[in-house]
Design a protein around this motif. Structure first.
Motif, PDB file in Angstrom:
ATOM      1  N   GLU A  28       0.821  -1.205   0.000  1.00  0.00           N
ATOM      2  CA  GLU A  28       0.000   0.000   0.000  1.00  0.00           C
ATOM      3  C   GLU A  28       0.863   1.266   0.000  1.00  0.00           C
ATOM      4  O   GLU A  28       0.543   2.244  -0.673  1.00  0.00           O
ATOM      5  CB  GLU A  28      -0.958   0.004   1.201  1.00  0.00           C
ATOM      6  N   GLU A  29       1.949   1.247   0.760  1.00  0.00           N
ATOM      7  CA  GLU A  29       2.866   2.397   0.761  1.00  0.00           C
ATOM      8  C   GLU A  29       3.506   2.580  -0.599  1.00  0.00           C
ATOM      9  O   GLU A  29       3.661   3.712  -1.079  1.00  0.00           O
ATOM     10  CB  GLU A  29       3.954   2.218   1.819  1.00  0.00           C
ATOM     11  N   LEU A  30       3.892   1.487  -1.229  1.00  0.00           N
ATOM     12  CA  LEU A  30       4.512   1.586  -2.551  1.00  0.00           C
ATOM     13  C   LEU A  30       3.517   2.116  -3.576  1.00  0.00           C
ATOM     14  O   LEU A  30       3.887   2.917  -4.442  1.00  0.00           O
ATOM     15  CB  LEU A  30       5.082   0.241  -2.990  1.00  0.00           C
ATOM     16  N   ILE A  31       2.274   1.701  -3.483  1.00  0.00           N
ATOM     17  CA  ILE A  31       1.258   2.226  -4.397  1.00  0.00           C
ATOM     18  C   ILE A  31       1.098   3.726  -4.179  1.00  0.00           C
ATOM     19  O   ILE A  31       1.141   4.516  -5.125  1.00  0.00           O
ATOM     20  CB  ILE A  31      -0.087   1.501  -4.209  1.00  0.00           C
ATOM     21  N   ALA A  32       0.943   4.143  -2.922  1.00  0.00           N
ATOM     22  CA  ALA A  32       0.709   5.552  -2.620  1.00  0.00           C
ATOM     23  C   ALA A  32       1.908   6.425  -2.952  1.00  0.00           C
ATOM     24  O   ALA A  32       1.757   7.515  -3.510  1.00  0.00           O
ATOM     25  CB  ALA A  32       0.343   5.716  -1.146  1.00  0.00           C
TER      26      ALA A  32
END
Length: 97
Positions: free
Chosen positions: A42-46
């Motif tokens: 999720e952090e990588l997506i954001a």
């Protein structure tokens, strides 16, 4: 050795440019900007792929798999982009000569 040039937006291994896609480079750049730190999908997506990314969190796994095929000496036993099981991924910097 792997060299990630964030300013030039290029990754090289043994001096040869690796031809990463923009998303592959974005993931690598984000991971490499904080070596040793674990990032969730999720952090990588954001942070790497942006808010307009329309894929699922598992899409990150596909990008990481493709990235490993290009940057790792042995993609089946990665040494740069390491899986942290149950959490996400982290970048292990190349060892200094």
């Amino acid at each position: 050795e792997l060299v990630v040039d964030l300013d030039a937006r290029v990754a090289r291994r043994s001096g040869a440019a690796l031809g990463l896609t923009p998303r592959e480079f974005a993931i690598l750049a984000h991971l490499a900007s904080s070596p040793g730190r674990c990032f969730t999908r999720e952090e990588l997506i954001a942070r790497a792929l942006g808010d307009d990314f329309g894929g699922f969190d598992r899409t990150v796994d596909a990008h990481v798999k493709n990235l490993r095929q290009k940057i790792e000496p042995d993609p089946h036993s990665p040494r740069y982009v390491v899986t942290v099981h149950g959490i996400g991924y982290r970048f292990e910097p190349p060892e200094a000569p």
